[in-house]
Design a protein around this motif. Structure first.
Motif, short mmCIF file in Angstrom:
data_model
loop_
_atom_site.label_atom_id
_atom_site.label_comp_id
_atom_site.label_asym_id
_atom_site.label_seq_id
_atom_site.Cartn_x
_atom_site.Cartn_y
_atom_site.Cartn_z
N LEU A 83 0.89 -1.26 -0.07
CA LEU A 83 -0.14 -0.07 0.16
C LEU A 83 0.90 1.32 -0.16
O LEU A 83 2.19 1.21 0.27
CB LEU A 83 -0.78 -0.11 1.16
N ASN A 84 0.26 2.24 -0.47
CA ASN A 84 0.93 3.77 -0.50
C ASN A 84 0.52 4.47 0.58
O ASN A 84 -0.50 4.78 0.59
CB ASN A 84 0.84 4.39 -1.91
N PRO A 85 1.45 4.75 1.72
CA PRO A 85 0.91 5.04 2.66
C PRO A 85 0.31 6.63 2.63
O PRO A 85 -0.42 7.22 3.27
CB PRO A 85 2.26 5.41 3.90
N ARG A 86 1.08 7.41 1.60
CA ARG A 86 0.52 8.91 1.24
C ARG A 86 -0.68 8.80 0.45
O ARG A 86 -1.47 9.70 0.20
CB ARG A 86 1.60 9.28 0.42
N GLU B 280 -7.14 5.69 14.16
CA GLU B 280 -6.82 4.26 14.42
C GLU B 280 -6.27 3.69 13.09
O GLU B 280 -5.58 2.84 13.01
CB GLU B 280 -8.06 3.34 14.46
N TYR B 281 -6.89 4.20 11.85
CA TYR B 281 -6.25 3.90 10.67
C TYR B 281 -4.62 4.22 10.59
O TYR B 281 -3.83 3.49 10.08
CB TYR B 281 -6.85 4.63 9.49
N VAL B 282 -4.27 5.27 11.10
CA VAL B 282 -2.72 5.66 11.11
C VAL B 282 -2.10 4.59 11.88
O VAL B 282 -1.11 4.11 11.28
CB VAL B 282 -2.67 7.09 11.73
N ARG C 156 0.91 2.23 10.12
CA ARG C 156 2.28 2.02 10.74
C ARG C 156 2.62 0.47 11.06
O ARG C 156 3.57 0.13 10.71
CB ARG C 156 2.06 2.81 12.13
N GLU C 157 1.55 -0.24 11.55
CA GLU C 157 2.00 -1.84 11.85
C GLU C 157 2.11 -2.34 10.36
O GLU C 157 3.16 -2.94 10.33
CB GLU C 157 0.67 -2.27 12.44
N LEU C 158 1.50 -1.97 9.45
CA LEU C 158 1.50 -2.59 8.19
C LEU C 158 2.98 -2.30 7.58
O LEU C 158 3.81 -2.96 6.94
CB LEU C 158 0.58 -2.04 6.97
N MET C 159 3.32 -0.86 7.90
CA MET C 159 4.80 -0.50 7.33
C MET C 159 5.87 -1.43 7.94
O MET C 159 6.94 -1.88 7.28
CB MET C 159 5.04 0.97 7.95
N LEU D 296 4.86 0.82 1.02
CA LEU D 296 6.03 1.35 0.20
C LEU D 296 6.82 2.00 1.43
O LEU D 296 6.45 2.25 2.49
CB LEU D 296 5.47 2.50 -0.75
N THR D 297 8.27 2.14 1.17
CA THR D 297 9.17 2.52 2.33
C THR D 297 9.70 3.84 2.20
O THR D 297 10.34 4.37 3.17
CB THR D 297 10.22 1.52 2.30
#
Lengths: 765, 278
Positions: A184-187, A226-228, A232-235, A241-242
């Motif tokens: 996923l793209n965090p942005r 909560e989504y944030v 962060r866990e997914l990261m 993406l990193t």
């Protein structure tokens, strides 16, 4: 002199009258349709139209267009011209400002309700009316690699999705990821929006009747927080993406390389997946429960009718005809390039959706299955506002050390501020005779002061020789063609612009705008823009450095090449003009890639020499340096070429004298060549400064970033013009942009006049 | 001996400088060429494509209206170039050679009008085109581009014309030549280097202009100039066709390189000058 001024003024006034009063003649009975960028599709519509003409005698003209994105602006410009279109192919999210400007005709859609997907009609519903009928549904879903996960194993719920993704992730012993379960793209907020929704976050709230409330923004609520945390866990689990340089195209490239099992994406790069031999499929998104997939944000493309159509009855007749099932079938097939079935068009017509053409093809079938789970992107004029802020905010949260709660509040505040700005209305000013007297008085006063100053100066510095009238007439005759054209193509637009800056002309009020006095200027000076001063300072530093460096560099290279062996020099010259002849958009994007902090070519090269990498575009100071260097790269060929010519004008005697005095090459350059070129190029340098001052290229390179403070404040590399452009166009307040351009004009104009004056004095001219 | 060693050193440094500058200049261009041959390129990152193909060029020529865009742009740029040459040489002659009322004011006016950031409201330009009936016509673009180019280039050319000694005119005047003859027979030939630059610049400006063309050319894919046509290959936010675009950019830059190559003798070759001496 006075006569000329009078003559110039007269002609400007005459021209203005001419331009504002002219009415375009009508009379054409032909229905004009602005359609597709796919020529096969246009041809299909032309053949449908000729059947229609045969049956009814009504002529139809189908016009090929270059892109659907131009449709709203072009319609706004052309809605009332002689060549006005009657039917326009447009994206549903664009209709908001068209409707508010009164450019679209409400349609009665009851007859289509049975035959078209729900989303295809809903997407064009705004404030109680329908304004279009969907033709193709551009949506996304769960794209998966069949070699890595089979259709039966696809996750049905989001929990399942993330578990599966984790399980599918393959690492080599050193920890490097070989196969990603998902990325996923965090942005991003577009593709991740369904996930945000499951946490309870939302963009614009909707009332029961489906009306958007742009003040109800759910991007800073508990769900979003909560989504944030979740993201962060997914990261940490390698499911995102990193680094902030990466975009969706990195994800798509991973998929094309077979390194990615599932992604939330569309089929825009499908031809690449095919050519790489990837066996892919697309399925509905997972859902909160097994039987209810989440809805993906969707853009519906469809047909709208120009409110100024000259033959509404026939237009609606043809619209109805082209929306018939059989005709839709032909169009959709042509749009998908017939047997190639490219998936470019995903039909909204139910009969086409059920046809063999669609059902017998895996991809087309699964695409059309997504239509039932589509959430049209908001079509109110405020809809696109988030593009400007969300990526910056999310980047600060996920890649920076911003406090999520604070940043998200900033984000929603910024969006709300823009929404409020769009909604501001002003009272129209009625011009009384007293006003005209006042303006005339001011003009007379300025004129009087000017003449007084002028005469005093005349007395002090007597001109060397008084011009003769005969020569003057000849000179004016020589200048006439240029100045007539300058009046038409420069003076008129400038005057018109000044006029616009005094109105409430905007993207949602394109037609019935009127004078509101100095409200736009008041807005600028009272509301201010955060960091105006530092941004102006930066713009000055930027423009000055770019011009200075490229002038010196261009001159230096020109001199060296002038002295060199002919053959080698010829090749060098051709190489050095490359930046000037290749379209800047693509070279800027190349530079953006070359300067990436992680994995960019330049940093890789530095690494090779054992040097540390430089955060070229991600650190505020370095980003500014990069902006200056890259734009210098673009403009030095111009100065080089101009210097080539000017070098020829330097009298040989100057060089000979220097030679006799025993000056070194460098000294000759420093003390003879450079000053000579500088003198000859003062006006060019000033123009160069102006061009850099209003430089849009930097924005393509850095997008104004990196962000330095609050959301909505200028980024480190935002120039005055790019910031103003973004702000005014994000809120569609074009009149405000016009007011800014007047202010910038005065600002830079003063600078130019002053520097011209200084240059003149210095040279004793 | 000492002198030659120093000269050699300077020469070495110069060559090093030129080579590194050339590398920096070529680098992005090299990536564009690579992308134009790339197979399955996603996004416009400066990464080397995995495999190469000629398909991009093939589909550019067969599936898009590239050839007509190309022809339109060459036509447009050539016409704009000719008009700009005429306008600039007339205007610059007046400014540099004639002593007349309003000389300075008019010259400053040319500079000042160009300062206005018109990009912020193309709608004004659109109205001009509409009223003059120039919408969707190549001629409209020719005119506006030649005006924009002339305005910019008068500033460049004036500096050069100023350096041509006035004694030449005066001598000719004494010989009984009229102003037109002087302009045509004496000044213009001497101004060749700068005229070559005016020609080149106006060509490039007109050839690459995008913003105005994209607003006033709304109908018919085939009638677009190259800059606008190429941009239409960038379809949408996600479905971008960068390889095609790069292929178009590579072919599209050829006319400008040819023009530069053929004009450079006017402003480089030392043999053509020499007549200018003080």
């Amino acid at each position: 002199m006075k006569k000329t001024i009078a003559a110039v003024l007269m002609s400007v006034i005459a021209l203005t009258l001419l331009l504002t009063s002219s009415e375009v003649r009508g009379g054409s009975e032909t229905i004009r349709v602005w359609f597709s960028h796919i020529e096969a599709e246009n041809e299909a519509l032309r053949s449908i139209a000729s059947d229609f003409t045969r049956d009814t005698g009504i002529k139809v003209d189908v016009i090929s267009r270059r892109s659907i994105f131009d449709a709203p602006n072009d319609l706004a410009n052309n809605a009332e011209t002689g060549n006005r279109p009657d039917i326009v192919f447009m994206q549903a999210p664009d209709i908001g400002r068209m409707v508010y400007s009164g450019l679209l005709m409400p349609l009665s859609v009851d007859t289509y309700r049975e035959r078209y997907a729900e989303a295809a009609l809903d997407a064009f519903y705004l404030d109680g009316d329908y304004y279009g009928i969907g033709y193709s549904v551009d949506t996304s879903g769960l794209v998966y690699n069949k070699a890595l996960i089979s259709e039966e194993d696809l996750p049905r719920t989001w929990d399942d999705f993330f578990h599966t993704a984790e399980a599918l992730t393959v690492r080599c012993p050193a920890g490097l990821v070989l196969v990603y379960g998902t990325r996923l793209n965090p942005r991003d907020m577009w593709f991740n929006y369904p996930i945000m929704r499951t946490f309870g976050a939302y963009y614009f709230g909707q009332t029961q009747a489906g009306v958007y409330n742009p003040y109800d923004i759910g991007l800073d609520n508990r769900g979003m927080l909560e989504y944030v945390d979740f993201m962060r866990e997914l990261m940490e689990k390698d499911l995102t993406l990193t680094n902030p340089n990466q975009t969706e195209s990195h994800i798509s490239a991973n998929f094309a390389n077979g390194e990615l099992a599932m992604m939330l994406y569309g089929l825009w790069n499908a031809s690449v997946y095919q050519s790489r031999g990837i066996d892919y499929g697309i399925a509905p998104l997972p859902g909160t429960t097994e039987d209810k997939p989440s809805e993906a944000l969707t853009t519906v493309q469809g047909f709208v009718v120009n409110a100024f159509t000259r033959n509404a009855e026939n237009t609606l007749l043809f619209l109805d005809y082209m929306l018939e099932d059989t005709n839709q079938q032909q169009l959709i097939e042509a749009g998908n390039r017939n047997e190639r079935k490219t998936g470019e068009r995903n039909p909204a017509n139910l009969s086409v959706m059920m046809s063999d053409y669609v059902q017998n093809d895996d991809i087309l079938r699964s695409l059309s299955a997504l239509n039932a789970h589509a959430e049209p992107f908001p079509n109110n004029p405020e809809g696109p506002i988030w593009y400007n802020y969300v990526p910056t905010a999310l980047q600060a949260i996920f890649y920076g050390d911003a406090d999520p709660q604070e940043k998200l509040t900033e984000l929603t505040d910024a969006i709300r501020r823009d929404v409020r700005m769009m909604g501001e209305t002003y009272d129209y000013v009625v011009l009384t005779p007293a006003f005209y007297v006042f303006v005339a008085g001011i003009i007379a006063l300025i004129g009087a002061v000017y003449t007084a100053v002028h005469f005093r100066r005349r007395k002090r510095t007597r001109q060397k020789e008084k011009p003769r009238w005969a020569t003057t007439l000849l000179a004016w005759a020589f200048l006439l063609p240029l100045f007539v054209l300058l009046l038409v193509f420069y003076a008129y637009p400038i005057l018109h612009n000044i006029y616009l800056s005094l109105t409430d002309y905007s993207g949602i009020n394109l037609r019935n705008y009127g004078l509101i006095g100095l409200e736009n200027y008041r807005h600028i000076f009272t509301q201010g823009i955060g960091g105006l001063l530092s941004m102006t300072l930066w713009t000055f530093i930027f423009a000055t450095s770019v011009v200075a460096i490229s002038f010196v560099m261009g001159a230096l290279v020109a001199v060296i090449l002038d002295k060199m062996n002919m053959k080698v020099a010829k090749i060098y010259r051709l190489v050095f003009i490359l930046p000037w002849v290749i379209p800047a958009v693509i070279t800027l994007l190349m530079w953006r890639g070359l300067l990436e902090t992680d994995g960019g070519f330049v940093n890789n090269l530095l690494q090779l020499f054992g040097l540390p990498g430089v955060p070229w575009l991600s650190h505020p100071l370095w980003a500014r340096i990069s902006a200056i260097l890259v734009m210098t790269w673009f403009s030095f060929p111009y100065f080089m070429v101009v210097s080539f010519g000017m070098l020829k004008s330097i009298p040989k005697s100057c060089y000979e004298a220097a030679d006799i005095d025993g000056a070194s090459t460098l000294q000759t350059f420093r003390y003879i060549t450079l000053p000579w070129l500088f003198r000859a190029l003062v006006p060019v340098l000033i123009m160069g400064f102006v061009m850099q001052f209003n430089q849009f290229g930097v924005y393509i390179l850095t997008e104004g970033g990196p962000s330095t403070g609050t959301i909505g404040d200028p980024g480190a590399t935002d120039l005055l013009i790019t910031f103003v452009f973004n702000m005014a166009f994000n809120t569609h307040r074009y009149a405000l942009a016009a007011a800014y351009s007047v202010i910038i004009f005065i600002f830079v104009g003063l600078f130019a006049v002053i520097s011209m004056g200084i240059a003149r004095k210095r040279m004793g001219d | 001996m000492k002198q030659t060693l120093r000269d050699k050193l300077i020469r070495l440094v110069l060559h090093g400088l030129l080579v590194s500058l050339a590398l920096i200049t070529v680098l992005p261009f090299a990536y564009i060429v690579l992308l134009s041959f790339g197979d399955g390129v996603i996004g416009a990152q400066a990464t080397i494509p995995e495999s190469f193909t000629l398909d991009n060029y093939r589909s550019l020529l067969s599936e898009t209206a590239f050839m007509s865009w190309f022809a339109n742009s060459i036509m447009l740029a050539l016409l704009a170039m000719v008009i700009a040459l005429v306008l600039v040489s007339l205007a610059v002659y007046a400014f540099a050679r004639l002593n007349f009322f309003g000389q300075r004011k008019l010259f400053s006016a040319i500079l000042l009008v160009q300062i206005f950031p018109l990009t912020l409201s193309m709608v004004s330009i659109f109205r001009i085109f509409m009223v003059l009936g120039l919408l969707n016509r190549l001629m409209g673009l020719v005119i506006i581009n030649s005006v924009f180019a002339s305005a910019a280039l008068v500033l460049v050319a004036k500096g050069y014309f100023d350096t041509i000694p006035k004694s030449l005119d005066e001598a000719a005047l004494l010989d009984g030549a009229d102003r037109f003859k002087i302009f045509y027979k004496i000044i213009l030939p001497l101004a060749k280097p700068i005229l070559a630059i005016v020609a080149l610049q106006s060509f490039v400006l007109a050839y690459n202009e995008y913003v105005i063309a994209s607003v006033v050319m709304t109908e018919g894919i085939e009638s677009m100039p190259l800059a606008v046509g190429l941009q239409s290959l960038i379809v949408g936010q996600y479905g971008t066709n960068w390889s095609l675009y790069c292929a178009g950019a590579v072919i599209g830059s050829i006319p400008m390189l040819i023009l530069f190559y053929s004009l450079q003798r006017y402003f480089i070759d030392n043999l053509t000058v020499g007549s200018v001496k003080e």
